[in-house]
Design a protein around this motif. Structure first.
Motif, mmCIF file in Angstrom:
data_model
loop_
_atom_site.group_PDB
_atom_site.id
_atom_site.type_symbol
_atom_site.label_atom_id
_atom_site.label_comp_id
_atom_site.label_asym_id
_atom_site.label_seq_id
_atom_site.Cartn_x
_atom_site.Cartn_y
_atom_site.Cartn_z
ATOM 1 N N ILE A 33 0.827 -1.203 0.000
ATOM 2 C CA ILE A 33 0.000 0.000 0.000
ATOM 3 C C ILE A 33 0.863 1.257 0.000
ATOM 4 O O ILE A 33 0.508 2.273 -0.632
ATOM 5 C CB ILE A 33 -0.968 -0.014 1.197
ATOM 6 N N GLY A 34 2.022 1.191 0.664
ATOM 7 C CA GLY A 34 2.944 2.331 0.644
ATOM 8 C C GLY A 34 3.318 2.737 -0.771
ATOM 9 O O GLY A 34 3.166 3.908 -1.157
ATOM 10 N N PRO A 35 3.801 1.805 -1.603
ATOM 11 C CA PRO A 35 4.120 2.134 -2.996
ATOM 12 C C PRO A 35 2.919 2.624 -3.806
ATOM 13 O O PRO A 35 3.074 3.465 -4.698
ATOM 14 C CB PRO A 35 4.641 0.803 -3.555
ATOM 15 N N VAL A 36 1.719 2.108 -3.523
ATOM 16 C CA VAL A 36 0.528 2.591 -4.242
ATOM 17 C C VAL A 36 0.361 4.092 -4.011
ATOM 18 O O VAL A 36 0.140 4.855 -4.961
ATOM 19 C CB VAL A 36 -0.742 1.838 -3.778
ATOM 20 N N LEU A 37 0.482 4.518 -2.763
ATOM 21 C CA LEU A 37 0.318 5.932 -2.426
ATOM 22 C C LEU A 37 1.435 6.782 -3.030
ATOM 23 O O LEU A 37 1.192 7.864 -3.578
ATOM 24 C CB LEU A 37 0.277 6.100 -0.907
ATOM 25 N N LEU A 38 2.677 6.294 -2.928
ATOM 26 C CA LEU A 38 3.807 7.036 -3.474
ATOM 27 C C LEU A 38 3.731 7.159 -4.989
ATOM 28 O O LEU A 38 3.970 8.231 -5.559
ATOM 29 C CB LEU A 38 5.123 6.360 -3.068
ATOM 30 N N LEU A 39 3.395 6.069 -5.650
ATOM 31 C CA LEU A 39 3.313 6.082 -7.112
ATOM 32 C C LEU A 39 2.192 6.991 -7.582
ATOM 33 O O LEU A 39 2.303 7.661 -8.620
ATOM 34 C CB LEU A 39 3.121 4.665 -7.635
ATOM 35 N N TRP A 40 1.090 7.017 -6.846
ATOM 36 C CA TRP A 40 -0.014 7.918 -7.187
ATOM 37 C C TRP A 40 0.460 9.372 -7.112
ATOM 38 O O TRP A 40 0.172 10.175 -8.001
ATOM 39 C CB TRP A 40 -1.189 7.696 -6.231
ATOM 40 N N TYR A 41 1.228 9.692 -6.065
ATOM 41 C CA TYR A 41 1.756 11.058 -5.911
ATOM 42 C C TYR A 41 2.759 11.384 -7.018
ATOM 43 O O TYR A 41 2.715 12.467 -7.615
ATOM 44 C CB TYR A 41 2.416 11.207 -4.539
ATOM 45 N N PHE A 42 3.655 10.445 -7.316
ATOM 46 C CA PHE A 42 4.640 10.670 -8.383
ATOM 47 C C PHE A 42 3.946 10.863 -9.730
ATOM 48 O O PHE A 42 4.377 11.677 -10.556
ATOM 49 C CB PHE A 42 5.613 9.488 -8.473
ATOM 50 N N ALA A 196 -12.372 13.789 -2.249
ATOM 51 C CA ALA A 196 -11.234 14.461 -1.602
ATOM 52 C C ALA A 196 -10.055 14.588 -2.567
ATOM 53 O O ALA A 196 -9.378 15.624 -2.612
ATOM 54 C CB ALA A 196 -10.814 13.669 -0.358
ATOM 55 N N LEU A 197 -9.808 13.539 -3.350
ATOM 56 C CA LEU A 197 -8.710 13.591 -4.318
ATOM 57 C C LEU A 197 -8.995 14.601 -5.431
ATOM 58 O O LEU A 197 -8.092 15.320 -5.876
ATOM 59 C CB LEU A 197 -8.475 12.198 -4.909
ATOM 60 N N CYS A 198 -10.252 14.661 -5.882
ATOM 61 C CA CYS A 198 -10.624 15.656 -6.896
ATOM 62 C C CYS A 198 -10.435 17.075 -6.361
ATOM 63 O O CYS A 198 -9.978 17.966 -7.082
ATOM 64 C CB CYS A 198 -12.080 15.455 -7.324
ATOM 65 N N TRP A 199 -10.787 17.246 -5.100
ATOM 66 C CA TRP A 199 -10.608 18.569 -4.473
ATOM 67 C C TRP A 199 -9.126 18.906 -4.348
ATOM 68 O O TRP A 199 -8.711 20.045 -4.563
ATOM 69 C CB TRP A 199 -11.262 18.563 -3.091
ATOM 70 N N ALA A 200 -8.298 17.907 -4.043
ATOM 71 C CA ALA A 200 -6.870 18.137 -3.803
ATOM 72 C C ALA A 200 -6.083 18.366 -5.089
ATOM 73 O O ALA A 200 -5.196 19.232 -5.131
ATOM 74 C CB ALA A 200 -6.272 16.971 -3.025
ATOM 75 N N VAL A 201 -6.377 17.616 -6.136
ATOM 76 C CA VAL A 201 -5.560 17.691 -7.354
ATOM 77 C C VAL A 201 -6.326 18.182 -8.576
ATOM 78 O O VAL A 201 -5.721 18.431 -9.630
ATOM 79 C CB VAL A 201 -4.929 16.318 -7.681
ATOM 80 N N GLY A 202 -7.638 18.319 -8.447
ATOM 81 C CA GLY A 202 -8.454 18.705 -9.595
ATOM 82 C C GLY A 202 -9.027 17.476 -10.280
ATOM 83 O O GLY A 202 -8.355 16.437 -10.356
#
Length: 352
Positions: A33-42, A196-202
């Motif tokens: 799950i850690g890599p899922v979150l990091l890869l999403w951010y990258f 929440a993600l749409c609000w954060a990144v568009g």
């Protein structure tokens, strides 16, 4: 030793591998799950550079989503943690991340394990399989529906969106209260997370990242489920001759993948081991396979040989094998040709 005794012994040999290890489970959560979150951010950061950089990141992220689903899958079998409650909590969380309703999938998947390869108990938790005789007797529209369903473009192209985005948002007919409530809670959780993600990144950036991840991971998930039961010399029998152990060892393949892909797919390639004993956590499947010689005789498929399954459409009960629609058509034409009576020489003389 009788066949029945061998069957009991084979299942008993899985017992040492059924115990989960809390340390291994926690490490798997962190490393998945850690890599899922990091890869999403990258992926989000890379959007400002080029989408051609983003796409490879999304493909890798999809692999980790598959691995997240395997954790979810273990939780559904109560095999990831010793605590039933811990499995349910983590299963619900990973279900939100993979868009799969925990209680609904757990219940239908349990039916799949209990009825896999049983020709008299198809229809819940499995893929649509028709026998040659059923297809031959089916009306035109049912044949067309089946051909549409089994088309690789439909199965792997439309399937991920239909199954993960649409179908899983609704409760099954006859679902009990706990299952219905769980689906509602998970749908609400997914909606809140995505909002929440749409609000954060568009919303544009969100769609450019999340849609490819859903599609690729969904496509790979459907492929894994399909290929591990749909191989040429698989096992299907009617209820009176069906065997749980044979369905596991002969009706589930050993998908021998390169080590990196084996890791990303959570060892689910050892599907014959999993079906024999669903209580074995994914990180013990390979150990169970290597320690049990009879399991090493399971049908082995590779990335290359698994592609042949794309042409398998109908189960031929007489020859115990999958065949293509082309082979079915050829067999029908051959049967019709053989059924045409040939005039005897005497009849020919009399007719002259």
């Amino acid at each position: 030793m009788t066949t029945e005794s061998k069957v009991r012994n084979l299942r008993r040999e899985m017992t040492p591998f059924e115990k989960s290890n809390t340390k291994s489970s926690i490490w798997q959560i962190v490393s998945t799950i850690g890599p899922v979150l990091l890869l999403w951010y990258f992926a989000y950061v890379s959007l400002s550079v080029s989408y051609w950089i983003t796409l490879p990141i999304l493909i890798i992220a999809s692999g980790f989503v598959i691995r997240t689903f395997i954790i979810f899958h273990d939780c559904c079998h109560y095999s990831f943690f010793q605590s039933r409650r811990a499995n349910e909590i983590l299963g619900t969380i990973t279900g939100v991340l993979t868009l799969v309703p925990y209680q609904q999938w757990k219940n239908t998947h349990s039916i799949h394990h209990a009825t896999s390869s049983n020709l008299d108990k198809r229809g819940i938790g499995d893929m649509w399989v028709m026998t040659v005789n059923e297809y031959a007797a089916a009306p035109f529209m049912r044949r067309m529906a089946y051909r549409f369903y089994r088309n690789p473009v439909v199965m792997l192209g439309l399937g991920p969106i239909f199954v993960f985005v649409l179908s899983y948002r609704f409760n099954r007919k006859g679902a009990k209260r706990k299952e219905r409530l769980n689906t509602y809670v998970m749908n609400a959780s997914i909606a809140i997370l995505y909002a929440a993600l749409c609000w954060a990144v568009g919303w544009q950036a969100f769609l450019m990242i999340q849609l490819p991840i859903i599609f690729v991971s969904g496509m790979l998930g459907i492929w894994l489920f399909y290929v591990q039961h749909q191989f040429e010399d698989s096992y299907f029998e009617h209820e009176d001759e069906w065997s749980y152990v044979k369905a596991a060892v002969e009706g589930s393949s050993y998908y021998k993948l390169p080590k990196l892909l084996q890791w990303l797919t959570g060892n689910i390639g050892f599907h014959h081991v999993h079906h024999l004993s669903p209580k074995v956590p994914n990180y013990n499947l390979e150990k169970a396979h290597n320690s049990t010689p009879p399991l090493q005789k399971a049908t082995t498929i590779t990335l290359l040989t698994s592609l042949a399954s794309l042409r398998f459409r109908l189960w031929d009960e007489q020859n115990k094998t999958f065949i293509s629609f082309k082979q079915f058509k050829s067999s029908i034409q051959k049967t019709k040709h053989e059924a045409i009576p040939m005039p005897s020489p005497r009849a020919s003389i009399q007719g002259e």
